[in-house]
Design an enzyme around this catalytic site. Structure first.
Site, PDB file in Angstrom:
ATOM      1  N   CYS A   1      -6.380   6.970  -6.915  1.00 50.95           N
ATOM      2  CA  CYS A   1      -5.901   8.356  -6.898  1.00 50.95           C
ATOM      3  C   CYS A   1      -5.021   8.622  -5.677  1.00 50.95           C
ATOM      4  O   CYS A   1      -4.898   7.800  -4.779  1.00 50.95           O
ATOM      5  CB  CYS A   1      -7.088   9.307  -6.900  1.00 50.95           C
ATOM      6  SG  CYS A   1      -8.027   9.276  -5.355  1.00 50.95           S
TER       7      CYS A   1
ATOM      8  N   ALA B   1      -6.652   8.373  -2.330  1.00 50.92           N
ATOM      9  CA  ALA B   1      -6.807   6.972  -1.911  1.00 50.92           C
ATOM     10  C   ALA B   1      -5.514   6.459  -1.282  1.00 50.92           C
ATOM     11  O   ALA B   1      -5.531   5.762  -0.269  1.00 50.92           O
ATOM     12  CB  ALA B   1      -7.194   6.096  -3.103  1.00 50.92           C
TER      13      ALA B   1
ATOM     14  N   ARG C   1     -11.540  -1.213   2.394  1.00 56.66           N
ATOM     15  CA  ARG C   1     -10.557  -2.286   2.417  1.00 56.66           C
ATOM     16  C   ARG C   1     -10.690  -2.986   3.753  1.00 56.66           C
ATOM     17  O   ARG C   1     -11.220  -2.450   4.700  1.00 56.66           O
ATOM     18  CB  ARG C   1      -9.148  -1.729   2.280  1.00 56.66           C
ATOM     19  CG  ARG C   1      -8.925  -1.050   0.974  1.00 56.66           C
ATOM     20  CD  ARG C   1      -7.490  -0.629   0.861  1.00 56.66           C
ATOM     21  NE  ARG C   1      -6.993  -0.150   2.130  1.00 56.66           N
ATOM     22  CZ  ARG C   1      -5.736  -0.210   2.498  1.00 56.66           C
ATOM     23  NH1 ARG C   1      -4.847  -0.721   1.696  1.00 56.66           N
ATOM     24  NH2 ARG C   1      -5.336   0.255   3.653  1.00 56.66           N
TER      25      ARG C   1
ATOM     26  N   HIS D   1       0.970   8.055  -1.164  1.00 53.62           N
ATOM     27  CA  HIS D   1       1.843   7.402  -0.177  1.00 53.62           C
ATOM     28  C   HIS D   1       2.935   8.379   0.259  1.00 53.62           C
ATOM     29  O   HIS D   1       3.221   8.538   1.429  1.00 53.62           O
ATOM     30  CB  HIS D   1       2.552   6.178  -0.772  1.00 53.62           C
ATOM     31  CG  HIS D   1       1.642   5.129  -1.304  1.00 53.62           C
ATOM     32  ND1 HIS D   1       1.993   4.330  -2.361  1.00 53.62           N
ATOM     33  CD2 HIS D   1       0.419   4.712  -0.915  1.00 53.62           C
ATOM     34  CE1 HIS D   1       1.019   3.477  -2.600  1.00 53.62           C
ATOM     35  NE2 HIS D   1       0.052   3.688  -1.748  1.00 53.62           N
TER      36      HIS D   1
HETATM   37 FE1  CFM Z   1       1.744  -1.511  -0.713  1.00 55.12          FE
HETATM   38 FE2  CFM Z   1       0.360  -2.856  -2.202  1.00 55.12          FE
HETATM   39 FE3  CFM Z   1      -0.192  -0.265  -1.783  1.00 55.12          FE
HETATM   40 FE4  CFM Z   1      -0.559  -2.091   0.146  1.00 55.12          FE
HETATM   41 FE5  CFM Z   1      -3.147  -2.370  -0.595  1.00 55.12          FE
HETATM   42 FE6  CFM Z   1      -2.161  -3.085  -2.934  1.00 55.12          FE
HETATM   43 FE7  CFM Z   1      -2.774  -0.562  -2.524  1.00 55.12          FE
HETATM   44 MO1  CFM Z   1      -4.673  -2.378  -2.757  1.00 55.12          MO
HETATM   45  S1  CFM Z   1       0.925  -3.519  -0.312  1.00 55.12           S
HETATM   46  S2  CFM Z   1       0.329  -0.129   0.205  1.00 55.12           S
HETATM   47  S3  CFM Z   1      -2.278  -2.563   1.380  1.00 55.12           S
HETATM   48  S4  CFM Z   1       1.439  -1.156  -2.829  1.00 55.12           S
HETATM   49  S5  CFM Z   1      -3.586  -4.095  -1.704  1.00 55.12           S
HETATM   50  S6  CFM Z   1      -0.345  -4.239  -3.623  1.00 55.12           S
HETATM   51  S7  CFM Z   1      -3.068  -1.708  -4.263  1.00 55.12           S
HETATM   52  S8  CFM Z   1      -4.397  -0.747  -1.179  1.00 55.12           S
HETATM   53  S9  CFM Z   1      -1.635   1.241  -2.521  1.00 55.12           S
END
Ligand code: CFM
Length: 542
Positions: free
Chosen positions: A62, A65, A96, A195
């Site tokens: 989500c 997260a 994580r 993000h």
């Molecule tokens: Fe970029 Fe990722 Fe992500 Fe990531 Fe991650 Fe991920 Fe993620 Mo899990 S590199 S920031 S540190 S898109 S491993 S492949 S899914 S937390 S949102």
């Protein structure tokens, strides 16, 4: 081998034929057989960053997260308070494997903590702002942090608590930086929205608040490296060997002050394009810092990324030093490739992870002669698949429109073009891809499958059809895949292994994959459903 005889178009059909018509039609647009670019350089379009169909099991997370966990999670000295029920806060408690190295033993590090307001029914009915203020005061008394962030969970948006007003008041009352993120879990269609919200907040409230640059001639920011399993430590080691100064990392092994002076760097090197391209674009517009896409996953990719950084700065000493470091490190890497490659050559992999690793890790497999037959992101956008040239053609839907786009102007005092336009043009002419990203499809074989937001059902079908030698995904997928007799590697947290970045990380990954793909133990697995297909309760009853 199944993969030699199976046509990808047939595989695609097999993945969707059991769905109801409408769902099948939608999924068909999210499953693409990779093909070379057309005359204008466009790859086959893929539907992505769209809502998951209700009823399927998705890998996604989500918005909360993506904001609180991914972007803010690895910052050691911003105290983040989750405003919401205890479950959201607990779930995001360093689950994580971010790591951090405070500069000294008594330097602040709040990462081992999980702070939350523990909203109850009462707060939902009468409002939770009072409780939030109290929590902030209490946290301040205990920790005395230089900054506090507030992260919203779903109920906050639903009941309308004004967390930004609370942040403003608390900032004044406590005399420290306090800022809030409206990253309610339901915003957008995945963690990708979080993000964007996190980037906006850090950009508005922190970046540009400390003007003195660190020393060093070649200063960069590393964007989109989150120090899973210590990846950032290995990249830091390599950059230091090369004489490149890291002003800040967003946000692996990061601190508040790094963010505050990120605008003093002369180049942004972007690792995970998906999660942080916003920061790259906004700091370019406001402060004049150009960006390049890099990838420190894979030894060759690491060497290439270092060369790109050196090419940008154009300093002969730096170029030479990068070549020396690379040659030295690569000799050790090659020895391990030679050792494992006879066993790994020709084996196959599948990667379904997040928004960048399903792309980056293909490099590592390629280096040991393994082929990626299918891959995809959980929440990537079209540009992550097809490259940034599709950006003007991406339709903005209601879910994306919900996420604020900041209006960014050049800073009247701090905007400084890092190089004259002619010099940037000359670099482009020499092949330096400034501000460009080609995406995952460009690096995948023709006829391989590219699948967005793969469902659990499709994962199982895919395994039956292709029987890959290694499958990479996350914890939610892990055990079902192993029960199919396929070795499974988690790429979100590395199964408590790693780091896998840089030269040393590559060596560690080759050995891990060699061990996993060569072991015979998986052939002996007979899953419960192959012994007796009835559910366990019925089996016990008979
Ligand atoms: Fe970029 Fe990722 Fe992500 Fe990531 Fe991650 Fe991920 Fe993620 Mo899990 S590199 S920031 S540190 S898109 S491993 S492949 S899914 S937390 S949102």
């Amino acid at each position: 081998m199944a993969t030699e005889t199976l046509r990808p178009e047939d595989a695609k059909r097999a993945l969707t034929e059991a769905y109801p018509t409408k769902a099948a039609r939608k999924r068909a647009k999210q499953i693409v057989v990779n093909a070379p670019p057309d005359a204008e350089g466009f790859r086959p379009p893929i539907l992505s960053n769209t809502r998951t169909t209700p009823g399927v099991i998705t890998q996604r997370g989500c918005s909360y997260a993506g904001c609180k966990g991914v972007i803010l999670g690895p910052v050691r000295d911003i105290l983040t308070i989750t405003h919401g029920p205890v479950g959201c806060g607990f779930y995001s408690w360093l689950t994580r494997r971010n790591q951090t190295r405070p500069p000294s033993e008594d330097a602040p590090n709040y990462m081992p903590y999980a702070l939350m307001t523990d909203m109850q029914e009462n707060d939902i009915v009468f409002g939770g702002e009072k409780k939030l203020r109290k929590a902030i005061r209490e946290a301040y008394e205990i920790f005395r942090p230089k900054a506090i962030a507030i992260a919203a969970t779903c109920p906050v948006g639903l009941i309308g608590d004004d967390i930004h007003a609370v942040a403003r008041d608390m900032k004044e009352e406590l005399g420290i930086n306090v800022f809030a993120f409206s990253c309610e879990g339901y915003k957008g269609v995945s963690q990708s929205a979080g993000h964007h919200i996190a980037n906006n907040g850090i950009f508005e409230h922190v970046v540009g608040t400390r003007d003195e640059p660190p020393g060093g001639k070649f200063r960069i920011n590393l964007l989109g490296e989150y120090n899973i399993g210590g990846d950032a430590f290995e990249i830091e080691r390599i950059l230091e060997l090369c004489g490149i100064t890291l002003v800040s990392t967003f946000s692996g092994n990061a601190s508040y002050d790094q963010f505050a002076r990120a605008h003093t760097a002369d180049l942004n090197a972007v690792m995970c394009h998906r999660s942080i391209n916003y920061m790259a674009e906004m700091t370019e517009e406001k402060y004049g810092i150009p960006w390049i896409k890099v990838n420190f996953i894979g030894a060759e990719a690491t060497a290439k990324s270092l060369r790109k950084i050196a090419q940008y700065f154009g300093d002969p000493d730096l170029v030479e030093r990068v070549e020396q470091v690379t040659a030295d490190e690569m000799s050790r890497v090659r020895a391990v490739i030679d050792e494992v490659r006879p066993r790994t050559e020709g084996k196959t992999a599948m990667l379904f992870v997040g928004g960048s690793r399903a792309h980056h890790y293909q490099e590592l497999f390629r280096e040991i002669g393994m082929r990626t037959v299918a891959a995809g992101y959980e929440f990537g956008h079209r540009d992550d698949y097809e490259g940034r040239k599709v950006l003007p053609f991406i339709k903005i839907d209601a879910d994306s429109r919900n996420i604020e786009e900041l209006d960014v102007e050049p800073d009247p005092e701090r905007y400084r073009p890092r190089k004259p336009p002619e010099e940037l043009e000359a670099l482009r002419a020499q092949g330096l891809d400034l501000g460009e990203y080609e995406g995952l499809m460009a690096d995948m074989e023709e006829g391989s499958l590219v699948i967005d937001d793969i469902t659990h059902y499709e994962t199982e079908r895919l395994i039956e059809l292709y029987r890959p030698d290694v499958f990479c995904a996350g914890i939610k997928e892990k055990y079902v895949i192993q029960k199919h007799g396929i070795p499974m590697k988690q790429l979100h947290n590395y199964d408590y292994h790693g780091p896998y970045a840089g030269f040393r990380g590559a060596v560690r990954f080759y050995r891990e994959i060699d061990r996993m793909a060569s072991t015979r133990i998986w052939r002996h697995v007979t899953p419960p459903w192959a012994q007796d297909p009835r559910p366990e309760t019925l089996r016990q009853a008979s």
